[in-house]
Design an enzyme around this catalytic site. Sequence first.
Site, PDB file in Angstrom:
ATOM      1  CE1 TYR A   1      -6.248 -29.022   4.501  1.00  0.00           C
ATOM      2  CE2 TYR A   1      -4.229 -28.007   3.721  1.00  0.00           C
ATOM      3  CZ  TYR A   1      -5.512 -28.452   3.480  1.00  0.00           C
ATOM      4  OH  TYR A   1      -6.053 -28.337   2.226  1.00  0.00           O
TER       5      TYR A   1
ATOM      6  CG  ASP B   1       0.795 -25.215  -0.989  1.00  0.00           C
ATOM      7  OD1 ASP B   1       1.461 -24.654  -0.103  1.00  0.00           O
ATOM      8  OD2 ASP B   1      -0.424 -25.017  -1.124  1.00  0.00           O
TER       9      ASP B   1
ATOM     10  CD1 TRP C   1      -1.229 -20.361  -1.087  1.00  0.00           C
ATOM     11  CD2 TRP C   1      -0.764 -18.309  -1.849  1.00  0.00           C
ATOM     12  NE1 TRP C   1      -0.075 -19.924  -0.455  1.00  0.00           N
ATOM     13  CE2 TRP C   1       0.230 -18.677  -0.896  1.00  0.00           C
ATOM     14  CE3 TRP C   1      -0.664 -17.072  -2.477  1.00  0.00           C
ATOM     15  CZ2 TRP C   1       1.302 -17.831  -0.554  1.00  0.00           C
ATOM     16  CZ3 TRP C   1       0.390 -16.239  -2.145  1.00  0.00           C
ATOM     17  CH2 TRP C   1       1.352 -16.601  -1.195  1.00  0.00           C
TER      18      TRP C   1
ATOM     19  CE1 TYR D   1      -9.377 -30.624  -8.227  1.00  0.00           C
ATOM     20  CE2 TYR D   1     -11.234 -31.626  -7.088  1.00  0.00           C
ATOM     21  CZ  TYR D   1     -10.673 -31.098  -8.236  1.00  0.00           C
ATOM     22  OH  TYR D   1     -11.410 -31.046  -9.386  1.00  0.00           O
TER      23      TYR D   1
ATOM     24  CB  THR E   1     -10.383 -26.412   4.124  1.00  0.00           C
ATOM     25  OG1 THR E   1     -11.661 -25.886   4.524  1.00  0.00           O
ATOM     26  CG2 THR E   1     -10.568 -27.338   2.927  1.00  0.00           C
TER      27      THR E   1
ATOM     28  CB  VAL F   1     -12.880 -26.787  -5.882  1.00  0.00           C
ATOM     29  CG1 VAL F   1     -12.644 -27.686  -7.097  1.00  0.00           C
ATOM     30  CG2 VAL F   1     -11.662 -25.906  -5.639  1.00  0.00           C
TER      31      VAL F   1
END
Length: 316
Positions: A124, A101, A149, A98, A61, A12
């Site tokens: 996480y 979900d 995703w 950011y 991540t 991103v």
Amino acid sequence: MKLLVTGANGQVGWELARSLMPLGDVIALDRSRCDLSRPAALAALIGELAPDVIVNAAAYTAVDRAESDETAATLINGAAPGELARVAKRSGALLVHYSTDYVFDGTKPAPYDEDDPVAPINAYGRSKLAGELAIRESGCDHLIFRTTWVFAARGGNFVRTMLRLGGERDSLQIVADQIGAPTWARNIADATALAVARAQAERQQHSFSSGVFNLASRGETSWHGFAETIFAAARAQLPGIGLKVAAVTPIPSSAYPTPAARPANSRLAPGKLQARFGIVMPRWEDALARCLDDLAGGERRGGARGDGSVTGRAAR
């Protein structure tokens, strides 16, 4: 305006440097210049750069690794965003962050709304929720975008992994009982730029309100469905890719155990994003097609809608 982007080498972050450019002077920093594992150093760095907008695209991540390294994950995903928020509060900057979900447990039978109860089921998710809470508690002007995703033409992601494995193996087994909406990093960046432009206009008019917004493609699929679509689209758009895979077998999550549990439902309802900013995300299939064109070195031709592009109203 001056915009600071962290995580410049991420999926991103790399796209943000391009998408935000029309808004002003973009300063994109990678980990060597802005290390979120050292939160105490962030105040001096941001004080020196004096941005009007801070867009935090850096994160820990490694979902499975976080199970045995939750302290590091929480430092980067929780403590560092909290420090960015405190600096933004003192300087009057807008903070964009950011999330994921994974703050939800995935048991809801319908797409998640922003106000649904959070209940992360892995380390996480807990670390990302810690970041959300720290930002909200700071009182700074902020936009938190929950996405899901994420894929891109660069970096490590499901699309690139499938293309690699599909070129190496005749058959694959892919989880079919987790549902979500694959979201292209470029669409995330473009939507961010639209939202930032409007948010800054609102701030000038003293009508801004902070909030959490779902930012994901329209539509839904399973990992198995995503993989099958990747292979079909790649054969059509990348004829020289040399895929070997002939069989893609659906399997349950129980047949592919991982250190971190995954939510069965990762769908995020888009209504709040569209109502507030007029942003309409594309369907995931259209976004995938454009991403594969990037991998091929080309660009799809099409109109503003139905071609994988984000649409939205400009700020006035």
